[in-house]
Design an enzyme around this catalytic site. Structure first.
Site, PDB file in Angstrom:
ATOM      1  N   ASP A   1      -8.837  -6.793  -5.584  1.00  0.00           N
ATOM      2  CA  ASP A   1      -8.202  -5.629  -5.342  1.00  0.00           C
ATOM      3  C   ASP A   1      -6.514  -5.907  -5.048  1.00  0.00           C
ATOM      4  OD1 ASP A   1      -7.770  -2.808  -5.059  1.00  0.00           O
ATOM      5  OD2 ASP A   1      -8.406  -2.829  -2.873  1.00  0.00           O
ATOM      6  N   GLY A   2      -5.606  -4.833  -5.399  1.00  0.00           N
ATOM      7  CA  GLY A   2      -4.299  -4.909  -5.202  1.00  0.00           C
ATOM      8  C   GLY A   2      -3.698  -3.956  -4.381  1.00  0.00           C
TER       9      GLY A   2
ATOM     10  N   GLU B   1      -3.141  -5.799  -8.934  1.00  0.00           N
ATOM     11  CA  GLU B   1      -4.606  -5.880  -9.086  1.00  0.00           C
ATOM     12  C   GLU B   1      -4.699  -6.879 -10.267  1.00  0.00           C
ATOM     13  OE1 GLU B   1      -7.060  -3.663  -8.175  1.00  0.00           O
ATOM     14  OE2 GLU B   1      -6.096  -2.054  -7.443  1.00  0.00           O
TER      15      GLU B   1
ATOM     16  N   ASP C   1     -11.782  -1.875  -8.543  1.00  0.00           N
ATOM     17  CA  ASP C   1     -11.632  -0.503  -8.602  1.00  0.00           C
ATOM     18  C   ASP C   1     -10.438   0.008  -9.532  1.00  0.00           C
ATOM     19  OD1 ASP C   1      -9.272  -0.888  -7.318  1.00  0.00           O
ATOM     20  OD2 ASP C   1     -10.097  -0.170  -5.105  1.00  0.00           O
TER      21      ASP C   1
ATOM     22  N   HIS D   1     -12.878   2.795  -2.058  1.00  0.00           N
ATOM     23  CA  HIS D   1     -13.098   3.582  -0.504  1.00  0.00           C
ATOM     24  C   HIS D   1     -14.084   4.410  -0.594  1.00  0.00           C
ATOM     25  CE1 HIS D   1      -8.759   2.274  -0.427  1.00  0.00           C
ATOM     26  NE2 HIS D   1      -8.617   2.960  -1.559  1.00  0.00           N
TER      27      HIS D   1
ATOM     28  N   ASP E   1      -9.462  -4.875  -0.338  1.00  0.00           N
ATOM     29  CA  ASP E   1      -8.335  -3.758   0.134  1.00  0.00           C
ATOM     30  C   ASP E   1      -7.833  -4.043   1.591  1.00  0.00           C
ATOM     31  OD1 ASP E   1      -7.301  -0.909  -0.216  1.00  0.00           O
ATOM     32  OD2 ASP E   1      -8.127  -0.649   1.539  1.00  0.00           O
TER      33      ASP E   1
END
Length: 283
Positions: free
Chosen positions: A13-14, A52, A77, A130, A140
């Site tokens: 994730d970024g 990302e 995501d 999320h 995250d």
């Protein structure tokens, strides 16, 4: 090289504050014996999409270093990352790193690295952000901590002694010391010159990232126009990626609302997905 348990899955994730602005990335590797290996890094001026991509690059470097010959699944995501690596990349390369509209592909430098690191053993899978997914939520948290300059303890319950690579993990806080003593006058002059160079570099970087951000915005608006023109239905997570917001910011707006040049309407639910339609606003 010590014997390692099999890597079963990777989450990446970024995050970015300002977009462009200070950014961070995180990746978590899960092993067959339930071991965990977490990494993360930061950049002072970047974009969410680049973070990302950087997370995936760092994770894939670890996967290659492990020498594993068993397939793994990489979860992200980011629709931008998933579609780029699995759908768009081949066409971009064929067109000389140009989009379908003839524009220069954004983030080409990172796409080239990802293209080199991608492997048939890697299965790319999109996961909604999320939504309580443990791996995604942890990545995250790592990415946001690095973006904000906060301290976070990274779990490393498996030994990666051969992965001591400064290019893989980027520390947020670094102490810079002079190699040789300098006189006060020489040190002050050197510091002023260094500060001036950094300010000039930061100015160029900031301008470049703002232009890149505008190009990405134009590309997003072009995609939105095509979605509206063709009458495509898109999910909440896809719409959130298009708008560059969290999925919750989409679903909380109700069934009918406006975004930039389009009217967004909730059409129906398919399984656990809400589908939306974009229509050009009149006037």
């Amino acid at each position: 090289m010590s014997s390692l348990p099999l890597i079963t899955s990777i989450y990446t994730d970024g995050a970015c504050t300002g977009n462009p602005g200070p950014g961070g990335w995180g990746a978590v590797l899960y092993f067959e014996d339930r071991s965990v290996y977490e990494i993360g890094g930061a950049e002072a001026e970047t974009t969410n999409n680049r973070m990302e991509m950087q997370a995936a690059i760092a994770a894939l470097r670890l996967f290659h270093s492990s020498g594993q010959s068993q397939p793994i699944t990489l979860y992200t995501d980011s629709q931008y990352l998933i579609k780029g690596i699995t759908e768009w990349l081949k066409g971009w390369k064929k067109k000389g790193w140009k989009t379908a509209s003839g524009k220069k592909v954004l983030n080409q430098d990172l796409w080239e690295v990802l293209d080199e690191l991608n492997h048939s053993l890697v299965k790319w899978h999109h996961v909604r952000g999320h939504t309580g997914n443990v791996g995604n939520e942890r990545c995250d948290a790592i990415a946001r901590s690095f973006a904000n300059g906060d301290q976070i303890n990274l779990k490393k319950t498996v030994e990666f002694s051969f992965l001591d690579n400064s290019d893989t993990v980027i520390e947020v806080n670094q102490t810079i010391q002079s190699e040789t003593p300098k006189s006060k006058a020489t040190e002050d002059t050197s510091n002023m010159e260094e500060l001036e160079e950094r300010l000039q570099e930061d100015s160029r970087l900031g301008q470049g990232n703002r232009i890149e951000g505008l190009r990405h915005l134009i590309e997003s608006l072009r995609i939105a126009d095509e979605i509206a023109e063709k009458g495509y239905l898109i999910s909440s997570s896809e719409l959130a990626d298009l708008m560059n917001v969290n999925a919750s910011a989409v679903t909380s707006r109700g069934n009918h609302w406006s975004w930039r040049n389009w009217v967004v309407s909730r059409v129906r639910r398919e399984g656990n997905q809400i589908l939306w339609q974009l229509e050009r606003a009149e006037g």
